[in-house]
Design a protein around this motif. Sequence first.
Motif, mmCIF file in Angstrom:
data_model
loop_
_atom_site.group_PDB
_atom_site.id
_atom_site.type_symbol
_atom_site.label_atom_id
_atom_site.label_comp_id
_atom_site.label_asym_id
_atom_site.label_seq_id
_atom_site.Cartn_x
_atom_site.Cartn_y
_atom_site.Cartn_z
ATOM 1 N N ALA A 1 1.022 -1.162 0.000
ATOM 2 C CA ALA A 1 0.017 -0.154 -0.044
ATOM 3 C C ALA A 1 0.905 1.297 0.030
ATOM 4 O O ALA A 1 0.373 2.242 -0.534
ATOM 5 C CB ALA A 1 -0.885 0.119 1.175
ATOM 6 N N ARG A 2 2.151 1.220 0.637
ATOM 7 C CA ARG A 2 2.722 2.442 0.603
ATOM 8 C C ARG A 2 3.894 2.539 -0.446
ATOM 9 O O ARG A 2 4.244 3.838 -0.883
ATOM 10 C CB ARG A 2 3.654 2.177 1.752
ATOM 11 N N TYR A 3 4.241 1.546 -1.269
ATOM 12 C CA TYR A 3 5.101 1.637 -2.297
ATOM 13 C C TYR A 3 4.529 1.210 -3.714
ATOM 14 O O TYR A 3 3.780 0.343 -3.676
ATOM 15 C CB TYR A 3 6.573 1.046 -1.958
ATOM 16 N N ALA A 4 5.085 1.896 -4.689
ATOM 17 C CA ALA A 4 4.438 1.539 -5.982
ATOM 18 C C ALA A 4 5.191 0.485 -6.704
ATOM 19 O O ALA A 4 4.578 -0.431 -7.382
ATOM 20 C CB ALA A 4 4.423 2.876 -6.776
ATOM 21 N N THR A 5 6.427 0.551 -6.417
ATOM 22 C CA THR A 5 7.225 -0.484 -7.124
ATOM 23 C C THR A 5 8.416 -1.040 -6.030
ATOM 24 O O THR A 5 8.649 -0.345 -5.083
ATOM 25 C CB THR A 5 8.208 0.200 -8.172
ATOM 26 N N TRP A 6 9.364 -2.115 -6.285
ATOM 27 C CA TRP A 6 10.404 -2.553 -5.497
ATOM 28 C C TRP A 6 11.406 -1.814 -5.368
ATOM 29 O O TRP A 6 12.006 -1.676 -4.340
ATOM 30 C CB TRP A 6 10.951 -4.028 -5.850
ATOM 31 N N GLU A 7 11.816 -0.955 -6.843
ATOM 32 C CA GLU A 7 12.603 0.021 -6.452
ATOM 33 C C GLU A 7 12.167 1.218 -5.595
ATOM 34 O O GLU A 7 13.253 1.631 -4.798
ATOM 35 C CB GLU A 7 12.730 0.753 -7.866
ATOM 36 N N ASP A 8 11.122 1.415 -5.327
ATOM 37 C CA ASP A 8 10.568 2.410 -4.272
ATOM 38 C C ASP A 8 10.911 1.776 -3.039
ATOM 39 O O ASP A 8 11.175 2.649 -2.123
ATOM 40 C CB ASP A 8 9.087 2.671 -4.459
ATOM 41 N N VAL A 9 10.583 0.744 -2.903
ATOM 42 C CA VAL A 9 11.015 0.133 -1.541
ATOM 43 C C VAL A 9 12.436 0.168 -1.217
ATOM 44 O O VAL A 9 12.931 0.872 -0.160
ATOM 45 C CB VAL A 9 10.744 -1.585 -1.353
#
Length: 742
Positions: free
Chosen positions: A727-735
């Motif tokens: 819910a908080r991040y759009a992509t794994w790169e954003d994580v």
Amino acid sequence: MAIPGNLLSEGTSTIEPNTSGWTWITNCALTRGTGGTATDGCLRTQSLAAGEVLCRTSSSYPVIANEEYLAFADASGATVPERIGIRWLTDRGTVISTTWAATTAAASATWHRIAVADYAPATAARAQVVFSSTAGAAGVFSYYDNVYLGLPKRTAGNLLSANAETSERAAGWEYLAVTNCTISRTVPAVAWSATTYTVGGHVATMTVTATGAADFRSTDWPSVTPGQQYLAYAHLNPPSSGTAAWIELRFYDASFSQIQATRAVLSAPSTGWYRQRVSDYAPAAAAYVTVAFGLSTATAGQVLRVDNVAILAVTPSPAGNIVSYADSEFEAGVGAWTVISGVGTISRTTPWGTAARGGSYSMTLTSATATATVIRSGQYTLAASGSHRAAVSVLTAAGGWTLTVRLRYYDSGGTEISSETSPPAAIPGSGWWKVSSTGTPPAGTVKIAIEYTATATAASSTLRLDQAQLYPALPLFEANAQEATASVQIAIREVEVGQELSLWRVTPDGTRTFVRGPAGLIDRMPITDTQVVLEDYEAPIGVLLTYTHETYEAGSTTPTRVTSAETVIPAGDPNLVWLSDPSAPQRNLQVMVKRAPDWTRPVEQAVHRVKQRRNAVIFSDIRGGLEGDLVIWTRSDDERRALHWLLDSGRVILWRAVPGMGVDDIYVSVGQATEGRVVPLGSEVWREWTLPLTQVDMPTALGVAGSADRTWQDVLTEHATWADVLARYATWEDVFLNRPKG
């Protein structure tokens, strides 16, 4: 240097070159002061009359509803204390509310940290940083600098929440009084380094109720793994130098019953702020851990303050080190070390900060006579095969010493198999020195112990020992080509934390180029771990390379230089090239070339034709770099999407081709890209791209994006479930980059 993750611009954060990033709200005039903490500039507020003085950032900054944000700044004011707030606004600029920090405990002309954190309200879309003070008259000055607004700052790998670490958020505060005390949040005026971001502002404050022992603990309950080693630390501010302030790791079983507690007592030289550490292994039945603080003996009204609290799973340093943290760093005592023979005695140095190579303490060996003393560690279980190296840092504090290293090898039953002894080494009379010895455990070895024979060459001699280590004897400098990613993996081992590192890539013609690291080109980068591991994604393909690194003692201009063995990235198919983003190597892509550019080199010229003269007079600027169209193919939908992803950022791209193709590696900016089909058939996945390229300089300040030390443990600590992560991040790169939606 800009504060990582800051929503404020550099000019607004550092008040350079002017105050345009700030505006008044009420009762103040704003001017640029000097003598700031981040830069020379600072924000100076002057009261126009008695009463509250308020100012804010000129702009508002986008925030995500229900996301937690932190604001901090360095402040100074000799007359009145101050506070900082986050002002929440709707998307139309309507003020919703303001979250205020507690006011600094007392006015202080010394720069000190103020901070506040809170969740953005459900209707919030933007936020501002606000400062407040209350003047008793006109002409009262306050100063601010090094301002931050963004996601909470926390120590990477910390099992505790950001609020347990820094106490900045009032709601859900994570501390509980246990014995004979009350707990509160206060804001003492404490001077911290401008680049120390996880400390300062609110602190947990224990006030003793009645004379006697007192303690409190965190209400965070991180999960632990039995057998794993954990380290806890915090900055402690004791009420007096004679008070026994302590930190304690407390382990609990699945029913939250305490089953083990390990304490380290602070040997405080005064009443300042001191980082105290404690470590231990989680016992067999452990399920949870927390951290506690207290005073062994105290009088009613005494106060213990705590800040920058962390619990970390210990990562062996150097890699593979099998000596426990307690036995290596001596932060809580001398660990499992014992005197086997001789008149010498061992103890932890006292007080805090007397002498240490790492941490705040070391082990002291004192000999009253000029004789030999033998000291031995505990037995440590082998975790890897092959040769092992024992190393220790030593300092002659008084007299003189020679040191002999012996490695003792034991079987599974604890019976000694054999031992190896190094020649004695004379310890110089000043400075810290590393003494090491390498041995190969014989067949059947399960455990190893380190033994030192320290011979005093004069009566009343004192030797300090710190960072005792035992680890696999791996190469000190490796550079290994990785064909799949067209990169070189570099490992630099057994370097000193606190020194500075420079790293170059060297080509056969002798050209040296700095290698890129997390903060830009590695040119005297501070060393934060005994092992530096990174990847060079800008190395030329098919070229014989070596790497050279230099290490410097802090403040020194004389380096220690080491060169690696040769390595080469295999050339591969000459029809393929690599397009790479120097700042985001996860976007790098190998594509097939249809046609290389026909280069042009533009030039700015002014042509003047003189009357009655054949030849023109031409005024010319220098000729520009290369420009041309590169035509490539993507051969699958995955390649097509990957190329879009690479080009989306609009950043500088590095083009690397196989040697012999008449094209040098070149940094380019890509203009308006064209994607076309190779045939008029919908199911055909090949695409033909035309990429207009303009040559640019290699970016120097650009670092490799992401956090060098962000781990899955950080994700686990910050989120209760995977659904929260999604819910908080759009992509794994954003994580990976800690970049929430919005």
